[in-house]
Write a protein that holds these residues in place. Structure first.
Motif, PDB file in Angstrom:
ATOM      1  N   GLU A  61      -1.244  10.084  12.993  1.00 45.01           N
ATOM      2  CA  GLU A  61      -2.205   9.221  12.325  1.00 45.01           C
ATOM      3  C   GLU A  61      -1.649   8.765  10.971  1.00 45.01           C
ATOM      4  O   GLU A  61      -1.310   9.577  10.134  1.00 45.01           O
ATOM      5  CB  GLU A  61      -3.515   9.993  12.129  1.00 45.01           C
ATOM      6  N   HIS A  62      -1.553   7.461  10.787  1.00 45.38           N
ATOM      7  CA  HIS A  62      -1.001   6.946   9.534  1.00 45.38           C
ATOM      8  C   HIS A  62      -2.097   6.803   8.499  1.00 45.38           C
ATOM      9  O   HIS A  62      -3.028   6.032   8.683  1.00 45.38           O
ATOM     10  CB  HIS A  62      -0.342   5.580   9.773  1.00 45.38           C
ATOM     11  N   PRO A  63      -2.008   7.557   7.415  1.00 43.79           N
ATOM     12  CA  PRO A  63      -3.068   7.459   6.408  1.00 43.79           C
ATOM     13  C   PRO A  63      -3.007   6.133   5.658  1.00 43.79           C
ATOM     14  O   PRO A  63      -1.921   5.647   5.323  1.00 43.79           O
ATOM     15  CB  PRO A  63      -2.766   8.633   5.468  1.00 43.79           C
ATOM     16  N   SER A  64      -4.182   5.536   5.456  1.00 43.45           N
ATOM     17  CA  SER A  64      -4.232   4.262   4.753  1.00 43.45           C
ATOM     18  C   SER A  64      -4.772   4.483   3.352  1.00 43.45           C
ATOM     19  O   SER A  64      -5.835   5.060   3.181  1.00 43.45           O
ATOM     20  CB  SER A  64      -5.157   3.290   5.481  1.00 43.45           C
ATOM     21  N   ILE A  65      -4.017   4.050   2.372  1.00 40.87           N
ATOM     22  CA  ILE A  65      -4.506   4.071   0.992  1.00 40.87           C
ATOM     23  C   ILE A  65      -4.333   2.676   0.446  1.00 40.87           C
ATOM     24  O   ILE A  65      -3.216   2.168   0.367  1.00 40.87           O
ATOM     25  CB  ILE A  65      -3.728   5.080   0.128  1.00 40.87           C
ATOM     26  N   PRO A  77       5.136   1.773   6.466  1.00 42.75           N
ATOM     27  CA  PRO A  77       6.004   2.468   7.431  1.00 42.75           C
ATOM     28  C   PRO A  77       6.617   1.518   8.455  1.00 42.75           C
ATOM     29  O   PRO A  77       7.764   1.688   8.849  1.00 42.75           O
ATOM     30  CB  PRO A  77       5.053   3.472   8.091  1.00 42.75           C
ATOM     31  N   ALA A 114      -7.439   0.364   9.136  1.00 45.24           N
ATOM     32  CA  ALA A 114      -7.593   0.488   7.690  1.00 45.24           C
ATOM     33  C   ALA A 114      -8.499  -0.633   7.206  1.00 45.24           C
ATOM     34  O   ALA A 114      -8.434  -1.750   7.710  1.00 45.24           O
ATOM     35  CB  ALA A 114      -6.241   0.406   7.008  1.00 45.24           C
ATOM     36  N   ARG A 122      -3.764  -2.839   9.992  1.00 43.15           N
ATOM     37  CA  ARG A 122      -3.231  -1.728  10.773  1.00 43.15           C
ATOM     38  C   ARG A 122      -3.192  -0.478   9.893  1.00 43.15           C
ATOM     39  O   ARG A 122      -2.879  -0.552   8.706  1.00 43.15           O
ATOM     40  CB  ARG A 122      -1.809  -2.078  11.217  1.00 43.15           C
ATOM     41  N   MET A 123      -3.508   0.687  10.514  1.00 43.96           N
ATOM     42  CA  MET A 123      -3.514   1.953   9.769  1.00 43.96           C
ATOM     43  C   MET A 123      -2.177   2.201   9.081  1.00 43.96           C
ATOM     44  O   MET A 123      -1.115   2.058   9.692  1.00 43.96           O
ATOM     45  CB  MET A 123      -3.765   3.131  10.727  1.00 43.96           C
ATOM     46  N   GLY A 124      -2.231   2.563   7.827  1.00 40.44           N
ATOM     47  CA  GLY A 124      -1.054   3.061   7.121  1.00 40.44           C
ATOM     48  C   GLY A 124      -0.099   2.008   6.593  1.00 40.44           C
ATOM     49  O   GLY A 124       0.875   2.351   5.942  1.00 40.44           O
ATOM     50  N   GLU A 125      -0.373   0.726   6.860  1.00 40.45           N
ATOM     51  CA  GLU A 125       0.501  -0.318   6.309  1.00 40.45           C
ATOM     52  C   GLU A 125      -0.027  -0.644   4.918  1.00 40.45           C
ATOM     53  O   GLU A 125      -0.661  -1.673   4.669  1.00 40.45           O
ATOM     54  CB  GLU A 125       0.521  -1.543   7.236  1.00 40.45           C
ATOM     55  N   ASN A 126       0.286   0.267   3.994  1.00 45.12           N
ATOM     56  CA  ASN A 126      -0.408   0.258   2.708  1.00 45.12           C
ATOM     57  C   ASN A 126       0.008  -0.878   1.779  1.00 45.12           C
ATOM     58  O   ASN A 126      -0.810  -1.358   1.000  1.00 45.12           O
ATOM     59  CB  ASN A 126      -0.228   1.614   2.025  1.00 45.12           C
ATOM     60  N   LEU A 166      -1.842  -3.834   3.058  1.00 48.71           N
ATOM     61  CA  LEU A 166      -3.264  -3.644   2.743  1.00 48.71           C
ATOM     62  C   LEU A 166      -3.535  -3.966   1.273  1.00 48.71           C
ATOM     63  O   LEU A 166      -4.473  -4.698   0.940  1.00 48.71           O
ATOM     64  CB  LEU A 166      -3.656  -2.192   3.052  1.00 48.71           C
TER      65      LEU A 166
END
Lengths: 337, 155
Positions: A127-131, B28, B114, B137-141, B144
């Motif tokens: 699970e890739h954490p989103s911040i 990532p 996200a 998409r999750m984790g593509e900070n 985002l």
């Protein structure tokens, strides 16, 4: 009997009056624990505001929440142990400390396990954490920086509090206070792991966060395990150990030595268990030439022993023909005679 | 235990420092780098005035914002339409970079996608405030953060 009649004034544990040094340590420790609770309330709020979706932050936050337990346990237990012994509780209420210790320890252990498996499953499911960002005063920046700042700021005071509590824990022989101080002292490591996890997310290593959370939860669980073992040991009447559970308490040997030095005593051995703060001691004494000691001699021996340390109050001296090895394991086999 | 922690922390910090050439945060999967000057793949699902799907290109307030965001990144938009469920699955697999469809910040999809910070508030018929977000998409900070910064500044 009303509660106020049963409660001792400050500075007493059951029927034991604390020496000045211990009274001071108790007052200071109580203040320190209130300070800890106040500080934790602030920390938990700050960290909750910037929690985001980082698993490491969540683990650190839960650890902060759990850190409320030992101070509360200490404050409750030190009030309960002030109660005078009653007909129903002739040994007093010293064991309240052990119960508080066990409650706090089990909470740590369970939480450590829960967080460990939660973090592991996040790692396994990749699970890739989103911040994302946060806008403060019209500037949008990465929330991770704020998380790092929150962790860094809130990591310093517990270390100082922990060191201050440690000294008092030794003076008071209080294991709840010791466990609390030990956890506080190690708190910066949780913060450091959390910061590493967030920096990891920052540079695109999505797994760093869950890995950091794993480390934090392992350390919570480790604390729990250590404390459960110590608390259960004390409740199971293990022979008294030092406040940090590292060595046998030297008082047991000192009492035996003191008794043996008496003119009428041939041989002496004691069982010493830790009731919480004070010890419960049964000393078996073999008089010289099998002659029964006088009443005054027995009284004097008891007074001499309790003058050794404030923890010695609840003590019985049993004159015996020979040391009973069924009560004193290791006496005959240990080559003591 | 303590020593292990210290070692791991040092390791990650070292990794972070050597990666200093990279800006923080970084994606990532490198979404932002790929989109910049390239193609922004956006999923859209119909939802009242936010997203309307009549022809090949969705219209409404959110597609409009997306077009401006793409412009800001020198990218052209490639639209994909489908149900919320389809869009979330596609986001999860990385087939689309972001999704619009009048999503609110209490969306049940927040576990699988996200959410940007709320960029606009709307009061619904029940008189409750709905905070609107877009999904990435999750984790593509980095991506985002770029989108959030754009939305707070331009919306």
């Amino acid at each position: 009997m009303s509660v106020s009649e049963r409660t001792n004034p400050k500075g007493w544990f059951g029927h034991t009056r604390l020496p000045d040094e211990q009274q001071r340590a108790l007052a200071q420790a109580t203040r320190l624990e209130w300070a800890t609770i106040g500080f934790l309330a602030v920390t938990v709020t700050i960290v909750a505001l910037v929690l985001g979706s980082s698993q490491a932050m969540r683990a650190a936050w839960i650890e902060d929440m759990l850190s409320f337990l030992p101070p509360i346990a200490f404050l409750v237990a030190t009030r309960v142990v002030r109660l005078k012994p009653t007909v129903a509780h002739p040994y007093g209420f010293h064991r309240a400390t052990g119960v508080a210790h066990l409650v706090a320890a089990v909470a740590l252990l369970v939480m450590g396990f829960y967080l460990f498996f939660d973090s592991a499953s996040k790692l396994v499911s990749a699970e890739h954490p989103s911040i994302g960002g946060i806008t403060l005063f019209g500037v949008t920046f990465w929330l991770g920086w704020l998380m790092i700042a929150a962790l860094a700021i809130t990591s310093i005071p517990p270390v100082i509090l922990g060191r201050m509590k440690l000294k008092r824990a030794e003076a008071l022989h209080d294991k709840v206070l010791y466990a609390d101080a030990d956890m506080n002292k190690a708190d910066w490591q949780t913060a450091a792991a959390g910061i590493a996890g967030i920096l990891g997310i920052g540079v695109g290593l999505w797994w760093a966060d869950a890995a950091a959370a794993l480390i934090i939860s392992a350390s919570i669980g480790w604390d729990g395990m250590k404390n459960v073992r110590g608390a259960i040991g004390a409740l199971m009447d293990a022979s008294a150990k030092t406040y940090d559970d590292k060595k046998p308490h030297p008082l047991a040997a000192r009492i035996d030595r003191t008794l043996r030095e008496l003119r009428w005593v041939e041989q002496a051995r004691s069982r010493v268990r830790d009731e919480g703060h004070v010890f419960h001691i049964e000393s078996f004494v073999v008089p010289k030439r099998g002659r029964m000691p006088k009443l005054e001699q027995l009284e004097q021996a008891r007074e001499l022993c309790s003058s050794l340390d404030w923890k010695v109050q609840d003590m019985v001296i049993v004159p015996v023909a020979e040391l009973p090895d069924e009560f004193l394991p290791g006496v005959t086999s240990g080559g003591e005679r | 235990m303590r020593r292990t922690i210290a070692l791991l922390v040092t390791g990650v910090l070292a990794a972070a420092l050597t990666a200093c050439g990279v800006s923080i945060p970084t994606d990532p999967y490198g979404t932002l780098d790929r989109v910049r000057g390239g193609t922004l793949v956006v999923g859209a699902t119909a939802n009242e005035e936010w997203v309307q799907i009549d022809g090949a290109v969705p219209t409404g307030s959110e597609p409009e914002l997306v077009e401006r965001f793409a412009e800001h990144l020198d990218a052209r938009v490639e639209w994909v339409t489908g149900s919320e469920q389809e869009l979330i699955d596609r986001l999860d697999r990385g087939e689309i970079d972001m999704a619009v469809g009048g999503f609110a910040n209490d969306t049940p999809w927040s576990e699988k996608a996200a959410m940007t910070a709320a960029y606009v508030d709307e009061v619904d018929e029940q008189g409750e405030t709905v905070k609107h977000v877009m999904l990435t998409r999750m984790g593509e900070n980095a991506f985002l953060l770029e989108l959030e910064t754009f939305l707070t500044e331009k919306a």
